[in-house]
Design an enzyme around this catalytic site. Sequence first.
Site, PDB file in Angstrom:
ATOM      1  N   CYS A  96      19.861  10.995 -70.574  1.00 11.93           N
ATOM      2  CA  CYS A  96      19.334   9.646 -70.726  1.00 11.93           C
ATOM      3  C   CYS A  96      17.900   9.495 -70.210  1.00 11.93           C
ATOM      4  CB  CYS A  96      20.281   8.646 -70.063  1.00 11.93           C
ATOM      5  SG  CYS A  96      20.063   6.934 -70.614  1.00 11.93           S
ATOM      6  N   HIS A 196      26.476  10.003 -71.293  1.00 10.79           N
ATOM      7  CA  HIS A 196      26.965   9.962 -69.922  1.00 10.79           C
ATOM      8  C   HIS A 196      28.462  10.227 -69.954  1.00 10.79           C
ATOM      9  CE1 HIS A 196      23.331   8.162 -68.107  1.00 10.79           C
ATOM     10  NE2 HIS A 196      23.258   7.381 -69.168  1.00 10.79           N
TER      11      HIS A 196
END
Length: 248
Positions: A96, A196
């Site tokens: 990310c 994630h």
Amino acid sequence: MGRRIIVCHLYPDFMNLYGDRGNVIVLQRRCQWHGLEPELVERSLADRGGFSGYDIIFMGGGQDKEQRAICADFQHMKGEALKEAVEDDVPLLAICGAYQLLGNYFRTAQGEELPGTGLFDAWTVAGSKRLIGNVVVKSDLSGQERTLVGFENHSGQTFLGQGVRPLGTVVKGSGNNGSDRTEGAVYRHAIGTYLHGSVLPKNPWLADYLIGQALVRRYGEAGLRTLDDELEERAHRAAIKRTGETTP
């Protein structure tokens, strides 16, 4: 004496959203299960030195605040060393916010442009809505088509240039930008992704890919054991089922 694998966890005190530290734990455990001797090294702000002595590099996600906090250090003190390590075939996994900072730049919603390292030929701009939810991706990174599952929560929209290829194609979810069905980026053995969750516990084959590439680089061959991943595969299938997709 067994084969040693050195894992570098970069900015663990700043970049650790949604349990991203779990990825490091998985790398350590699976190294042990494969009969290897893992060693963990943590590095953060102001640490100098190269990265080619490590076998795997990991960096987790962070919000805009954390990205600003490490941006100058990441770009001026570590960026070139990271690129040198990747060119030397060190495997790297960036999640990310870290993925965004490894591109050319990240333009925030306020118009502020945070320069990246340029390791990935990619750029990120803040979108008008957040891309949130479970993700299913098809990837041929390992040489055969496999699925990746994870959870995304980002407003940044990332676009890839000619110098990288996507990690995979989105089946469910938004991926890089919600429009072109790409997810993540791959350059040599460096991987950037929005997944994630943590991503490696649900996708043990990706963890073994990183470990295998590290072994080939250091020792000339992978030689991984066949592990019983039934529990991990059940978690993987359950994650796919939650999205409404059928298990491949």
